[in-house]
Design an enzyme around this catalytic site. Sequence first.
Site, mmCIF file in Angstrom:
data_model
loop_
_atom_site.group_PDB
_atom_site.id
_atom_site.type_symbol
_atom_site.label_atom_id
_atom_site.label_comp_id
_atom_site.label_asym_id
_atom_site.label_seq_id
_atom_site.Cartn_x
_atom_site.Cartn_y
_atom_site.Cartn_z
ATOM 1 N N HIS A 158 0.841 -1.205 0.000
ATOM 2 C CA HIS A 158 0.000 0.000 0.000
ATOM 3 C C HIS A 158 0.873 1.251 0.000
ATOM 4 O O HIS A 158 1.828 1.346 0.758
ATOM 5 C CB HIS A 158 -0.906 0.018 1.239
ATOM 6 C CG HIS A 158 -2.049 -0.947 1.140
ATOM 7 N ND1 HIS A 158 -3.188 -0.849 1.898
ATOM 8 C CD2 HIS A 158 -2.242 -2.028 0.355
ATOM 9 C CE1 HIS A 158 -4.016 -1.821 1.578
ATOM 10 N NE2 HIS A 158 -3.461 -2.556 0.663
ATOM 11 N N TYR B 2 -8.921 4.889 8.308
ATOM 12 C CA TYR B 2 -9.021 5.129 9.755
ATOM 13 C C TYR B 2 -10.060 6.241 9.937
ATOM 14 O O TYR B 2 -9.909 7.319 9.354
ATOM 15 C CB TYR B 2 -7.689 5.621 10.318
ATOM 16 C CG TYR B 2 -6.607 4.558 10.403
ATOM 17 C CD1 TYR B 2 -5.822 4.230 9.292
ATOM 18 C CD2 TYR B 2 -6.355 3.887 11.604
ATOM 19 C CE1 TYR B 2 -4.825 3.268 9.375
ATOM 20 C CE2 TYR B 2 -5.355 2.915 11.690
ATOM 21 C CZ TYR B 2 -4.602 2.615 10.582
ATOM 22 O OH TYR B 2 -3.618 1.657 10.664
ATOM 23 N N PRO C 242 -3.479 -1.072 19.114
ATOM 24 C CA PRO C 242 -3.239 -1.449 17.712
ATOM 25 C C PRO C 242 -3.410 -0.317 16.688
ATOM 26 O O PRO C 242 -3.133 -0.521 15.498
ATOM 27 C CB PRO C 242 -4.262 -2.566 17.450
ATOM 28 C CG PRO C 242 -5.288 -2.432 18.505
ATOM 29 C CD PRO C 242 -4.656 -1.779 19.680
ATOM 30 N N LYS D 15 1.759 -1.303 15.210
ATOM 31 C CA LYS D 15 3.193 -1.438 15.520
ATOM 32 C C LYS D 15 3.582 -2.722 16.263
ATOM 33 O O LYS D 15 4.762 -3.068 16.308
ATOM 34 C CB LYS D 15 3.652 -0.247 16.391
ATOM 35 C CG LYS D 15 3.707 1.054 15.646
ATOM 36 C CD LYS D 15 4.908 1.120 14.719
ATOM 37 C CE LYS D 15 4.826 2.247 13.737
ATOM 38 N NZ LYS D 15 4.726 1.860 12.350
ATOM 39 N N TYR E 149 4.399 5.838 10.522
ATOM 40 C CA TYR E 149 3.541 4.711 10.120
ATOM 41 C C TYR E 149 4.338 3.670 9.338
ATOM 42 O O TYR E 149 4.187 2.470 9.561
ATOM 43 C CB TYR E 149 2.361 5.235 9.277
ATOM 44 C CG TYR E 149 1.250 4.227 9.124
ATOM 45 C CD1 TYR E 149 0.326 4.018 10.146
ATOM 46 C CD2 TYR E 149 1.126 3.463 7.962
ATOM 47 C CE1 TYR E 149 -0.691 3.085 10.017
ATOM 48 C CE2 TYR E 149 0.105 2.527 7.818
ATOM 49 C CZ TYR E 149 -0.795 2.344 8.845
ATOM 50 O OH TYR E 149 -1.802 1.414 8.723
HETATM 51 P P1 RFL Z 1 2.270 -13.447 20.626
HETATM 52 O O1 RFL Z 1 1.865 -13.407 19.200
HETATM 53 O O2 RFL Z 1 1.255 -13.122 21.663
HETATM 54 O O3 RFL Z 1 2.859 -14.893 20.875
HETATM 55 C C1 RFL Z 1 3.134 -15.372 22.181
HETATM 56 C C2 RFL Z 1 3.002 -16.881 22.159
HETATM 57 O O4 RFL Z 1 3.327 -17.384 23.459
HETATM 58 C C3 RFL Z 1 2.358 -18.365 23.835
HETATM 59 N N1 RFL Z 1 2.338 -18.468 25.294
HETATM 60 C C4 RFL Z 1 3.008 -19.425 25.985
HETATM 61 N N2 RFL Z 1 3.790 -20.427 25.577
HETATM 62 C C5 RFL Z 1 4.337 -21.225 26.538
HETATM 63 N N3 RFL Z 1 4.120 -21.052 27.874
HETATM 64 C C6 RFL Z 1 3.330 -20.056 28.327
HETATM 65 N N4 RFL Z 1 3.116 -19.891 29.614
HETATM 66 C C7 RFL Z 1 2.744 -19.173 27.362
HETATM 67 N N5 RFL Z 1 1.925 -18.100 27.442
HETATM 68 C C8 RFL Z 1 1.686 -17.685 26.189
HETATM 69 C C9 RFL Z 1 1.063 -17.859 23.209
HETATM 70 O O5 RFL Z 1 0.110 -18.892 23.038
HETATM 71 C C10 RFL Z 1 1.569 -17.312 21.874
HETATM 72 O O6 RFL Z 1 1.567 -18.299 20.866
HETATM 73 O O7 RFL Z 1 3.517 -12.484 20.895
HETATM 74 P P2 RFL Z 1 4.735 -12.005 19.945
HETATM 75 O O8 RFL Z 1 5.354 -13.165 19.247
HETATM 76 O O9 RFL Z 1 5.539 -11.108 20.783
HETATM 77 O O10 RFL Z 1 4.020 -11.150 18.786
HETATM 78 C C11 RFL Z 1 3.372 -9.936 19.075
HETATM 79 C C12 RFL Z 1 2.167 -9.747 18.151
HETATM 80 O O11 RFL Z 1 1.355 -10.890 18.215
HETATM 81 C C13 RFL Z 1 1.352 -8.497 18.506
HETATM 82 O O12 RFL Z 1 2.187 -7.439 18.894
HETATM 83 C C14 RFL Z 1 0.478 -8.031 17.326
HETATM 84 O O13 RFL Z 1 -0.537 -8.959 17.046
HETATM 85 C C15 RFL Z 1 -0.152 -6.676 17.620
HETATM 86 N N6 RFL Z 1 -1.046 -6.197 16.558
HETATM 87 C C16 RFL Z 1 -0.549 -5.575 15.431
HETATM 88 N N7 RFL Z 1 0.793 -5.478 15.245
HETATM 89 C C17 RFL Z 1 1.288 -4.949 14.082
HETATM 90 O O14 RFL Z 1 2.513 -4.856 13.937
HETATM 91 N N8 RFL Z 1 0.465 -4.514 13.068
HETATM 92 C C18 RFL Z 1 -0.886 -4.587 13.182
HETATM 93 O O15 RFL Z 1 -1.593 -4.251 12.224
HETATM 94 C C19 RFL Z 1 -1.443 -5.097 14.406
HETATM 95 N N9 RFL Z 1 -2.775 -5.197 14.581
HETATM 96 C C20 RFL Z 1 -2.431 -6.363 16.697
HETATM 97 C C21 RFL Z 1 -3.287 -5.827 15.686
HETATM 98 C C22 RFL Z 1 -2.991 -7.044 17.774
HETATM 99 C C23 RFL Z 1 -4.355 -7.181 17.882
HETATM 100 N N10 RFL Z 1 -4.846 -7.943 18.961
HETATM 101 C C24 RFL Z 1 -5.828 -8.966 18.815
HETATM 102 C C25 RFL Z 1 -4.123 -7.940 20.207
HETATM 103 C C26 RFL Z 1 -4.651 -5.941 15.800
HETATM 104 C C27 RFL Z 1 -5.194 -6.585 16.907
HETATM 105 C C28 RFL Z 1 -6.687 -6.619 17.021
HETATM 106 C C1 PHB Z 2 -5.412 -5.067 10.661
HETATM 107 O O1 PHB Z 2 -5.554 -5.190 9.427
HETATM 108 O O2 PHB Z 2 -5.658 -5.997 11.442
HETATM 109 C C2 PHB Z 2 -4.958 -3.772 11.214
HETATM 110 C C3 PHB Z 2 -4.586 -2.753 10.352
HETATM 111 C C4 PHB Z 2 -4.170 -1.530 10.879
HETATM 112 C C5 PHB Z 2 -4.136 -1.341 12.258
HETATM 113 C C6 PHB Z 2 -4.505 -2.364 13.107
HETATM 114 C C7 PHB Z 2 -4.930 -3.583 12.585
HETATM 115 O O3 PHB Z 2 -3.752 -0.145 12.755
#
Ligand code: RFL
Ligand code: PHB
Length: 391
Positions: A72, A201, A293, A297, A385
């Site tokens: 994008h 957004y 989120p 980041k 961004y």
């Molecule tokens: P994760 O992905 O949470 O993985 C951690 C893993 O550890 C496991 N775990 C255990 N394993 C063993 N023993 C235990 N006691 C444990 N406890 C937990 C878990 O099951 C899991 O598999 O962390 P990691 O690897 O640091 O990754 C971080 C990302 O997942 C997170 O920062 C992103 O998802 C955040 N996020 C976004 N980040 C972006 O860069 N761009 C985005 O567009 C974006 N959008 C988002 C997001 C997160 C969201 N939610 C649902 C929190 C949108 C949403 C809605």
């Molecule tokens: C997503 O596509 O899940 C998404 C995109 C942008 C954001 C957060 C989540 O800022």
Amino acid sequence: MRTQVGIIGAGPAGLLLSHLLSQKGIDSVIIESRSRFYVEGRVRAGVLEQGTVNLLVDAGLGQRLMKEGMHHHGIEVRAGGESHRIDLDSLTGGKGITVYGQQEVVKDLISVREQQNGEMIFEAQDVEILGIHTKKPKVRFSQAGDQHELECDWIAGCDGFYGVSRNSIPESEIRSFSREYPFAWLGILVEAPPSSDELIYANHENGFALHSMRSKERTRNYIQCDPHDKIEDWSENRIWEELHSRLETIPGWKLLEGKILDKGITPMRSYVCETMNCGRLFLAGDAAHIVPPTGAKGMNLAISDVRYLSAALVAWYESKSEGLLAQYAENCLRHIWRGEHFSWYMTKLLHKFPDGSLFDERLQKSELEYLFRSEAASKSLAENYVGFSFE
Ligand code: RFL
Ligand code: PHB
């Protein structure tokens, strides 16, 4: 059992660390509490910075990403009946972002670890970290009723915000900072083509909304909701009604509906644990920091941590040099605090604060107007961004 680096958590951070170490001949074992099916299906992030894409491609993980990832060149911000396009491309000298689901990154990583016979233990229970101040720290866990102990040189805590790693650091040594927000996000994955070529957004009097996507056939939409709401409080009708009102503020623009494939509510918080290292334990990703989120980041920061941690561990194995390990937290924290600030800025700019004063509302309106009218303001948003580089 014995390995060089014990990795807790098979999210993007743990899996990528294991892969980067194996490319340098360093052994690791990943211990994950959930099943492989669950980890591969968890719908989360969607936006990858260019630096993240480059790292994944350089690590040999670009095959599907380059084919299916959607590059994008801009994003759209809607507020007060107006639309403003942030031209990421021209404002950052040709940079952009790639939309590619986190679960696709996770699937690619698990598949490459599997091809290389990397050890991944799923559905581990009662995971405990022992002896972080000794030269042979251990991870104790049970699986299918049997107890195991994994002896390591180093332990990487990549187990997310609710994992055990951060809590294995004595509380007296933890230096942390946090902020809660008075709202959450309700997210849906939809079987429908995107209604726009770029992410939208929206700041609306009912609250924030975001239109995003995963492919030419799937969209991802979010709406701000109350942090105490339960998913049952939101019927499909109510979700669509709010999405239409908050996003359809530009004449002629329509949001396409479709079958809802997944829905969930995510609380919003900012959190940084500056103690990212204690003895032989290192924290990476959500285990050490959380961002709301809105700035997209979280996963990008997790990958940035792993870049530093893998380089530091490789330097130790190659030359027993501890310099990069000692600098790990400081190197990561520059990026983390930039990401924290930007995510807080985007959250404050775009959400309705239920407890905000009229003064706060006027400030937000003025900030939006400034963004819409000033190239400098748009440039600053764009630079953050796509991912600000300190180099
Ligand atoms: P994760 O992905 O949470 O993985 C951690 C893993 O550890 C496991 N775990 C255990 N394993 C063993 N023993 C235990 N006691 C444990 N406890 C937990 C878990 O099951 C899991 O598999 O962390 P990691 O690897 O640091 O990754 C971080 C990302 O997942 C997170 O920062 C992103 O998802 C955040 N996020 C976004 N980040 C972006 O860069 N761009 C985005 O567009 C974006 N959008 C988002 C997001 C997160 C969201 N939610 C649902 C929190 C949108 C949403 C809605
Ligand atoms: C997503 O596509 O899940 C998404 C995109 C942008 C954001 C957060 C989540 O800022």
